[in-house]
Design a protein around this motif. Sequence first.
Motif, PDB file in Angstrom:
ATOM      1  N   TYR A 300       1.674 -37.227  74.313  1.00  0.00           N
ATOM      2  CA  TYR A 300       1.617 -35.965  73.587  1.00  0.00           C
ATOM      3  C   TYR A 300       1.485 -34.811  74.578  1.00  0.00           C
ATOM      4  CZ  TYR A 300      -3.361 -36.860  74.387  1.00  0.00           C
ATOM      5  OH  TYR A 300      -4.565 -37.146  74.972  1.00  0.00           O
ATOM      6  N   ASP A 301       1.800 -33.614  74.111  1.00  0.00           N
ATOM      7  CA  ASP A 301       1.738 -32.428  74.955  1.00  0.00           C
ATOM      8  C   ASP A 301       0.289 -32.125  75.320  1.00  0.00           C
ATOM      9  OD1 ASP A 301       4.459 -32.200  74.536  1.00  0.00           O
ATOM     10  OD2 ASP A 301       4.232 -30.804  72.861  1.00  0.00           O
ATOM     11  N   GLU A 302       0.028 -32.009  76.610  1.00  0.00           N
ATOM     12  CA  GLU A 302      -1.312 -31.630  77.047  1.00  0.00           C
ATOM     13  C   GLU A 302      -1.523 -30.124  76.929  1.00  0.00           C
ATOM     14  OE1 GLU A 302      -3.823 -33.404  77.767  1.00  0.00           O
ATOM     15  OE2 GLU A 302      -3.018 -35.418  78.089  1.00  0.00           O
ATOM     16  N   VAL A 309       1.100 -29.622  68.649  1.00  0.00           N
ATOM     17  CA  VAL A 309       1.288 -30.668  69.644  1.00  0.00           C
ATOM     18  C   VAL A 309       2.374 -31.612  69.152  1.00  0.00           C
ATOM     19  CG1 VAL A 309       0.238 -32.657  70.801  1.00  0.00           C
ATOM     20  CG2 VAL A 309      -1.075 -30.560  70.512  1.00  0.00           C
ATOM     21  N   THR A 310       3.293 -31.977  70.034  1.00  0.00           N
ATOM     22  CA  THR A 310       4.349 -32.934  69.700  1.00  0.00           C
ATOM     23  C   THR A 310       4.020 -34.283  70.312  1.00  0.00           C
ATOM     24  OG1 THR A 310       6.015 -31.197  69.594  1.00  0.00           O
ATOM     25  CG2 THR A 310       6.810 -33.441  69.901  1.00  0.00           C
TER      26      THR A 310
END
Length: 557
Positions: A300-302, A309-310
């Motif tokens: 996931y996107d940090e 968040v993707t």
Amino acid sequence: MNIGSYTFQEFKDMAKAFHGYPAPGLLVGGYMVELAKSRLPEGTLFEALVESPKCLPDAVQLLTLCSMGNGWIKLLNLGRYAVTLFDKYTGEGWRVWIDPAKLADWPEIAGWYLKRTPKAQQDTDKLFAEIEEAGDAILGAAPVRVNERFLGKGSMGAIGVCPACGEAYPTSDGPLCRGCQGEDPVTKRMDQGAGASKNLDDAGDQWTPPVAVPVTEAIGRTALHDMTRVVPGVSKGVEVAAGQTITAGDVCRLQQMGRNRVYVTGDPERDAALASADQVHENEAALAMARALAGENVAYDEGPHEGKVTMRAVMDGVLVFDRDRLEAFNCVPDVMCASRQNGLLIEGGKPFGGLRAIPLFLRKEYLDRALAVIGDEPVFSIKPLKPRRAGILVTGTEVFQGLIEDRFAPILTGKLKALGSSVAGVRIAPDDRQAIAQAARELLEDEGANLILTTAGLSVDPDDVTRKGMEDAGLTDTLFGAPMLPGTMLMLGKLHGVPVVGVPACALFYKTTSLDVILPQVLADVPITRKDLARLASGGFCLTCKSCTFPKCPFGK
């Protein structure tokens, strides 16, 4: 006419004391209950099934040992004014109802019961007098047997503590109690004692909002959130990012975006108040939820943007998630999570879902509730496909005798290779149970197959004995039939621990069937239950397009 051992006036007084008013329905209900009681054998231990919630349950509670509290009254609101008293062990009993055909001689009762006379125009004294005189003459009665599902005392099942509100509830209702799933009939205030702070739907302004200033006054201030620029049909992206110092050049772009006021930091007193408030910034909240939701082989996107968040698959595999917990998560206010379909094959590196905190600042109570719903186990995982050595068992006397050419094996070989598996061996057996069982054993023992695909012989034709032959070989855990078209005659099971897939004959004609939906899950060792198959009914109707684009289509989704 008396009502059991009571005079009409005595029962009327009892009704007033219990019900608050001697309602006509309660008075008639007294005659109904007594008529049903009189038809039961003496000494019968009975319960009551009431078909209307209006007045009639009170008559049962006044005249019998049955009550809503002890569970001996079963309320099934069918909109009919009827009651059944029945033997609690056998279900044998008597049903009593007001019979409209018997009301012709009782105009006041007919006007009240059939709503022919407006309530304001009813003569209450005449109505009560007719009810007393008519007694049970206006009632119908018949012997009945109550369905088994109404016999015995229902159990609430296991009891747990709702992670959202902290109250006890039946865990069969789901990960959250039904109140926290959106069915709560009340809105609690924060000052109403224990547990009240868990419901903040109407908490009021209990916190200091962020600073909103005219965009022309924002120069030198720090943006509190991402601001997106959308050019229809061309682009969509962050123009000013959270944490960015707003310059004079940004002002013009923000105005073009329709931003006349923006949220910024820079006021020390308000910033301090905001930091101490029970609120969490959208990006911080989204990241916390992503960490809890993401499991095996999920990235996931940090760096969240706009509280979003993707999530992506780390490798090729089948997307697996807990539907119940995902639904419960989305019942929490001000958070959301969307994903692709459960059981779908996802390419490594591809996004499959996203989540976000909806407001700029999420109430910490809502974040805590969302995290409590997720619990200690992640919701999403990607199960990698395990390469298999498949044994293909083609059944059919016409193929065995060479009357027609087998076309099943090449089709299945292509599907297996596309999913990273190979073919260990092929056997062709006639429509004979013993021969089919023997061929299945050979694929396991001689070819070392760790997956078996059987073809045809699964329909209702008398010659189709593939399923019976596989059972003779030792097939267990059988699931037969899937609510999908094409591909209803699908079979799943285990043969000495090896997964078995019975391929419907329609796979010879249609490019895409239930097999294409299920096979990746089998290769990923995803457990499949009857409930999982039942859920495939929604989206399980293929349009059989001339040019098939599966899996980029709604089939199996």
